[in-house]
Structures are given as C-alpha cells and as structure tokens.
Design a protein around this motif. Structure first.
Motif, PDB file in Angstrom:
ATOM      1  N   GLN A 100       0.858  -1.191   0.000  1.00 24.44           N
ATOM      2  CA  GLN A 100       0.000   0.000   0.000  1.00 24.44           C
ATOM      3  C   GLN A 100       0.895   1.241   0.000  1.00 24.44           C
ATOM      4  OE1 GLN A 100      -1.002  -2.513   2.616  1.00 24.44           O
ATOM      5  NE2 GLN A 100      -2.139  -3.366   0.888  1.00 24.44           N
ATOM      6  N   LEU A 101       0.754   2.045  -1.058  1.00 25.38           N
ATOM      7  CA  LEU A 101       1.580   3.240  -1.201  1.00 25.38           C
ATOM      8  C   LEU A 101       0.657   4.429  -1.418  1.00 25.38           C
ATOM      9  CD1 LEU A 101       4.418   4.414  -1.385  1.00 25.38           C
ATOM     10  CD2 LEU A 101       4.439   3.828  -3.820  1.00 25.38           C
ATOM     11  N   TYR A 102       0.557   5.286  -0.398  1.00 23.92           N
ATOM     12  CA  TYR A 102      -0.367   6.414  -0.416  1.00 23.92           C
ATOM     13  C   TYR A 102       0.432   7.717  -0.464  1.00 23.92           C
ATOM     14  CZ  TYR A 102      -3.427   2.701   1.340  1.00 23.92           C
ATOM     15  OH  TYR A 102      -4.116   1.521   1.508  1.00 23.92           O
ATOM     16  N   LEU A 103       0.465   8.339  -1.634  1.00 24.31           N
ATOM     17  CA  LEU A 103       1.294   9.521  -1.856  1.00 24.31           C
ATOM     18  C   LEU A 103       0.472  10.761  -2.181  1.00 24.31           C
ATOM     19  CD1 LEU A 103       4.007   7.844  -4.128  1.00 24.31           C
ATOM     20  CD2 LEU A 103       4.067   8.132  -1.644  1.00 24.31           C
ATOM     21  N   PRO A 123      10.137  -6.067 -11.374  1.00 24.20           N
ATOM     22  CA  PRO A 123       9.574  -7.347 -10.904  1.00 24.20           C
ATOM     23  C   PRO A 123       9.605  -7.471  -9.385  1.00 24.20           C
ATOM     24  CG  PRO A 123      11.745  -7.653 -11.905  1.00 24.20           C
ATOM     25  CD  PRO A 123      11.327  -6.255 -12.222  1.00 24.20           C
ATOM     26  N   CYS A 124      10.376  -6.622  -8.734  1.00 17.17           N
ATOM     27  CA  CYS A 124      10.444  -6.647  -7.269  1.00 17.17           C
ATOM     28  C   CYS A 124       9.318  -5.840  -6.633  1.00 17.17           C
ATOM     29  CB  CYS A 124      11.785  -6.089  -6.793  1.00 17.17           C
ATOM     30  SG  CYS A 124      13.229  -7.033  -7.325  1.00 17.17           S
ATOM     31  N   CYS A 125       8.661  -4.981  -7.405  1.00 17.70           N
ATOM     32  CA  CYS A 125       7.619  -4.114  -6.862  1.00 17.70           C
ATOM     33  C   CYS A 125       6.333  -4.903  -6.677  1.00 17.70           C
ATOM     34  CB  CYS A 125       7.388  -2.934  -7.803  1.00 17.70           C
ATOM     35  SG  CYS A 125       6.133  -1.771  -7.223  1.00 17.70           S
ATOM     36  N   VAL A 126       5.768  -4.859  -5.463  1.00 20.14           N
ATOM     37  CA  VAL A 126       4.552  -5.620  -5.152  1.00 20.14           C
ATOM     38  C   VAL A 126       3.401  -4.693  -4.751  1.00 20.14           C
ATOM     39  CG1 VAL A 126       5.796  -7.714  -4.510  1.00 20.14           C
ATOM     40  CG2 VAL A 126       5.343  -5.974  -2.764  1.00 20.14           C
ATOM     41  N   VAL A 127       3.494  -3.412  -5.097  1.00 16.15           N
ATOM     42  CA  VAL A 127       2.452  -2.446  -4.743  1.00 16.15           C
ATOM     43  C   VAL A 127       1.123  -2.847  -5.376  1.00 16.15           C
ATOM     44  CG1 VAL A 127       1.662  -0.074  -5.024  1.00 16.15           C
ATOM     45  CG2 VAL A 127       4.032  -0.530  -4.404  1.00 16.15           C
ATOM     46  N   GLU A 128       0.074  -2.906  -4.558  1.00 18.25           N
ATOM     47  CA  GLU A 128      -1.266  -3.247  -5.029  1.00 18.25           C
ATOM     48  C   GLU A 128      -2.218  -2.059  -4.961  1.00 18.25           C
ATOM     49  OE1 GLU A 128      -2.494  -6.557  -2.668  1.00 18.25           O
ATOM     50  OE2 GLU A 128      -1.102  -7.961  -3.631  1.00 18.25           O
ATOM     51  N   ASP A 129      -2.048  -1.197  -3.965  1.00 19.76           N
ATOM     52  CA  ASP A 129      -2.900  -0.016  -3.812  1.00 19.76           C
ATOM     53  C   ASP A 129      -2.033   1.224  -3.987  1.00 19.76           C
ATOM     54  OD1 ASP A 129      -4.902  -1.797  -3.178  1.00 19.76           O
ATOM     55  OD2 ASP A 129      -4.691  -1.521  -1.026  1.00 19.76           O
ATOM     56  N   SER A 153       2.243  -3.836 -16.530  1.00 18.94           N
ATOM     57  CA  SER A 153       3.160  -4.886 -16.087  1.00 18.94           C
ATOM     58  C   SER A 153       3.347  -4.872 -14.575  1.00 18.94           C
ATOM     59  CB  SER A 153       4.516  -4.716 -16.779  1.00 18.94           C
ATOM     60  OG  SER A 153       5.068  -3.442 -16.519  1.00 18.94           O
ATOM     61  N   SER A 154       2.474  -4.153 -13.872  1.00 19.00           N
ATOM     62  CA  SER A 154       2.609  -4.063 -12.416  1.00 19.00           C
ATOM     63  C   SER A 154       1.556  -4.925 -11.727  1.00 19.00           C
ATOM     64  CB  SER A 154       2.443  -2.612 -11.957  1.00 19.00           C
ATOM     65  OG  SER A 154       1.074  -2.230 -12.003  1.00 19.00           O
ATOM     66  N   ARG A 155       1.574  -4.919 -10.393  1.00 22.09           N
ATOM     67  CA  ARG A 155       0.595  -5.669  -9.609  1.00 22.09           C
ATOM     68  C   ARG A 155      -0.491  -4.765  -9.025  1.00 22.09           C
ATOM     69  NH1 ARG A 155       4.145 -10.093  -6.140  1.00 22.09           N
ATOM     70  NH2 ARG A 155       5.660 -10.590  -7.787  1.00 22.09           N
ATOM     71  N   VAL A 156      -0.512  -3.508  -9.464  1.00 22.68           N
ATOM     72  CA  VAL A 156      -1.473  -2.551  -8.932  1.00 22.68           C
ATOM     73  C   VAL A 156      -2.902  -2.998  -9.226  1.00 22.68           C
ATOM     74  CG1 VAL A 156      -2.317  -0.182  -9.063  1.00 22.68           C
ATOM     75  CG2 VAL A 156       0.139  -0.634  -9.098  1.00 22.68           C
ATOM     76  N   LYS A 157      -3.735  -3.027  -8.192  1.00 21.04           N
ATOM     77  CA  LYS A 157      -5.137  -3.400  -8.321  1.00 21.04           C
ATOM     78  C   LYS A 157      -6.071  -2.229  -8.039  1.00 21.04           C
ATOM     79  CE  LYS A 157      -4.261  -8.197  -6.942  1.00 21.04           C
ATOM     80  NZ  LYS A 157      -4.560  -9.260  -5.936  1.00 21.04           N
ATOM     81  N   THR A 158      -5.645  -1.347  -7.172  1.00 20.63           N
ATOM     82  CA  THR A 158      -6.446  -0.169  -6.842  1.00 20.63           C
ATOM     83  C   THR A 158      -5.642   1.071  -7.192  1.00 20.63           C
ATOM     84  OG1 THR A 158      -7.575  -1.306  -5.024  1.00 20.63           O
ATOM     85  CG2 THR A 158      -7.639   1.098  -5.025  1.00 20.63           C
ATOM     86  N   LEU A 159      -6.217   1.898  -8.034  1.00 18.22           N
ATOM     87  CA  LEU A 159      -5.536   3.099  -8.495  1.00 18.22           C
ATOM     88  C   LEU A 159      -6.434   4.302  -8.267  1.00 18.22           C
ATOM     89  CD1 LEU A 159      -3.262   4.514 -10.134  1.00 18.22           C
ATOM     90  CD2 LEU A 159      -4.592   3.971 -12.192  1.00 18.22           C
ATOM     91  N   THR A 175      -4.133  -2.727 -19.223  1.00 17.53           N
ATOM     92  CA  THR A 175      -4.048  -1.945 -17.999  1.00 17.53           C
ATOM     93  C   THR A 175      -5.341  -2.039 -17.208  1.00 17.53           C
ATOM     94  OG1 THR A 175      -2.567  -0.381 -19.063  1.00 17.53           O
ATOM     95  CG2 THR A 175      -3.644   0.346 -17.067  1.00 17.53           C
ATOM     96  N   VAL A 176      -6.471  -1.890 -17.883  1.00 18.85           N
ATOM     97  CA  VAL A 176      -7.755  -1.928 -17.191  1.00 18.85           C
ATOM     98  C   VAL A 176      -8.013  -3.298 -16.591  1.00 18.85           C
ATOM     99  CG1 VAL A 176     -10.237  -1.636 -17.467  1.00 18.85           C
ATOM    100  CG2 VAL A 176      -8.688  -0.086 -18.615  1.00 18.85           C
ATOM    101  N   ARG A 177      -7.538  -4.338 -17.233  1.00 17.44           N
ATOM    102  CA  ARG A 177      -7.700  -5.673 -16.665  1.00 17.44           C
ATOM    103  C   ARG A 177      -6.910  -5.809 -15.368  1.00 17.44           C
ATOM    104  NH1 ARG A 177      -6.826  -7.364 -22.185  1.00 17.44           N
ATOM    105  NH2 ARG A 177      -8.788  -7.895 -23.167  1.00 17.44           N
ATOM    106  N   GLU A 178      -5.779  -5.163 -15.326  1.00 18.12           N
ATOM    107  CA  GLU A 178      -4.935  -5.263 -14.146  1.00 18.12           C
ATOM    108  C   GLU A 178      -5.434  -4.373 -13.005  1.00 18.12           C
ATOM    109  OE1 GLU A 178      -2.467  -7.342 -13.658  1.00 18.12           O
ATOM    110  OE2 GLU A 178      -2.735  -8.176 -15.650  1.00 18.12           O
ATOM    111  N   VAL A 179      -5.969  -3.220 -13.345  1.00 14.99           N
ATOM    112  CA  VAL A 179      -6.407  -2.274 -12.326  1.00 14.99           C
ATOM    113  C   VAL A 179      -7.917  -2.397 -12.164  1.00 14.99           C
ATOM    114  CG1 VAL A 179      -6.418   0.136 -11.600  1.00 14.99           C
ATOM    115  CG2 VAL A 179      -4.530  -0.737 -12.974  1.00 14.99           C
ATOM    116  N   THR A 180      -8.363  -2.952 -11.065  1.00  9.63           N
ATOM    117  CA  THR A 180      -9.778  -3.254 -10.904  1.00  9.63           C
ATOM    118  C   THR A 180     -10.585  -2.117 -10.304  1.00  9.63           C
ATOM    119  OG1 THR A 180      -9.338  -4.277  -8.763  1.00  9.63           O
ATOM    120  CG2 THR A 180      -9.351  -5.718 -10.676  1.00  9.63           C
ATOM    121  N   LYS A 181      -9.926  -1.100  -9.793  1.00  5.25           N
ATOM    122  CA  LYS A 181     -10.656   0.043  -9.249  1.00  5.25           C
ATOM    123  C   LYS A 181     -10.058   1.317  -9.816  1.00  5.25           C
ATOM    124  CE  LYS A 181     -12.001  -2.006  -4.816  1.00  5.25           C
ATOM    125  NZ  LYS A 181     -11.962  -1.857  -3.348  1.00  5.25           N
ATOM    126  N   HIS A 182     -10.891   2.141 -10.381  1.00  2.70           N
ATOM    127  CA  HIS A 182     -10.413   3.388 -10.958  1.00  2.70           C
ATOM    128  C   HIS A 182     -11.109   4.559 -10.283  1.00  2.70           C
ATOM    129  CE1 HIS A 182      -8.484   1.511 -14.523  1.00  2.70           C
ATOM    130  NE2 HIS A 182      -9.372   0.564 -14.266  1.00  2.70           N
TER     131      HIS A 182
END
Length: 222
Positions: A100-103, A123-129, A153-159, A175-182
């Motif tokens: 979780q990265l809140y900036l 490939p080391c980045c595991v940020v999801e939110d 190519s990221s693991r982001v699910k909530t953007l 991208t939209v398939r990977e990011v489930t919340k916009h």
C-alpha cells in the motif's frame, strides 16, 4: 529494539522531525528501517518537515518488511530528491513487502515521477494499492502514457488518480484488466476519451469499481 525507538506512528513522526537525531538516522541507514518495519509494518505520517523527509529517506532504505507507507498530506514541505531515490530503491529491492503506497497531495518534483513510475515496472515491486490524488503534475500527458504502460506490467489493483487531468486513452485494455478500481473524480473527460473508456469497459469484465464522480463529460460523451 524497535519498541523503544519506534513505539507508535506519532512517536516515529516526532523522531523523524527531530533534527537532533539526524546522526542516528544517517548511521542507521540500511539497518534501522528493517528493524522498525519488522516491528511496525504500517507507517502513517501526517506532517513531515523537509528534515523529516530526509530522515524518512534514510529509514526507507532496507525497510523491506514495510507493508504500508501512508504520507498523504504529510509532505507539504516538498519532496526531496533523496526521498524519491530511497522510495525507488525500496520498491526495486527483492523481497520487499510494500503493498500500500499512499502519496496523495504531495508536492513531488517533475523529475521524480519517471523514477517512481519506472519502479512500478520492477519485478520486485509488489504495490497493489496506489493513491496519487491531488499531486502536483506538470507534464501529465507524457506521464499518463508512462503510467499506463507501467500499470500493464505491475501488480497494482487499486488506483486513485482524482484531480489528475490525464487522458483516459493512456490506459490500455491490459491496464484496465490489471487495475480493478479506478478513481477519476474531478477529471475532464473529452468525447474521444469517453468513447475509449466505454470501449474498455465493454471489452473486459474485470473492472469492479469505476468512480467518475465530479468528472466533466460533454453531452455526447456522456
């Protein structure tokens, strides 16, 4: 060890803002962060001085057990290049746990964004939110395209990109398939972008939550 130095988020923030402890953070760079993140994997700060940002930079290095970094509204003094570099280093460090990265609402310099976006592709980045609402953006069109490719190519699910005046067309099908919340509240959506957005929604069923409250649509785009 971490209990006495980093007993709570409030105490940690006070220590980061305490210039008299600068040598402690400098000497502890690469080690102190790991110890503190193991004891407190969620870091949440509300007000960091310029010196506090510098101390946070030293602490982030090696903080591989950190799961949440929440600095929304905390970086009013401006983001230093050192903080950008430290965050990039952490995100690209193998086995880091930062999900979780809140900036939001940070005064990030323009040259910080390419480095941050590049880290998302690691490939080391595991940020999801990922929350970036209200950040100062200058070259947003170019950054939108970079961000769209990085998300693919990221693991982001909530953007969350509220108040980013970026073109929705920068976000591809993948991208939209990977990011489930916009969250695009407050953005101006052109007719062409509305068509792209509609096509992306039709093309995939992975989008579970699309928030456009406050966005401006033309009548035909709507």
């Amino acid at each position: 060890r971490h209990v006495t130095f980093w007993p709570s988020a409030e105490a940690a923030e006070a220590r980061l803002n305490n210039r008299q402890l600068r040598n402690t953070f400098v000497i502890g760079r690469g080690h102190l962060g790991l110890i503190c993140s193991e004891g407190h994997p969620r870091w949440e700060f509300t007000s960091l001085s310029t010196g506090g940002c510098e101390m946070l930079s030293h602490t982030l290095v090696g903080a591989t057990a950190l799961v949440t970094l929440d600095v929304r509204n905390a970086l009013g003094a401006g983001v230093t290049p050192m903080l950008t570099e430290a965050l990039h280093e952490l995100l690209t460090t193998p086995h880091n746990q930062l999900r979780q990265l809140y900036l939001s609402n940070g005064a990030w310099p323009a040259d910080a964004w390419p480095k941050m976006i590049a880290a998302l592709r690691s490939p080391c980045c595991v940020v999801e939110d990922l929350l970036l609402s209200g950040c100062d953006i200058d070259n947003y069109v170019e950054l939108a395209a970079m961000l769209g490719k990085a998300l693919a190519s990221s693991r982001v699910k909530t953007l969350e990109l509220s108040e980013w005046p970026l073109p929705i067309s920068a976000f591809t099908d993948r991208t939209v398939r990977e990011v489930t919340k916009h969250h695009f509240e407050g953005n101006t959506v052109t007719e062409a972008e509305a068509a792209v957005l509609a096509e992306l929604i039709r093309a995939n069923s992975w989008v579970t939550n699309l928030e456009l409250g406050g966005a401006t649509f033309s009548q035909s785009g709507l």
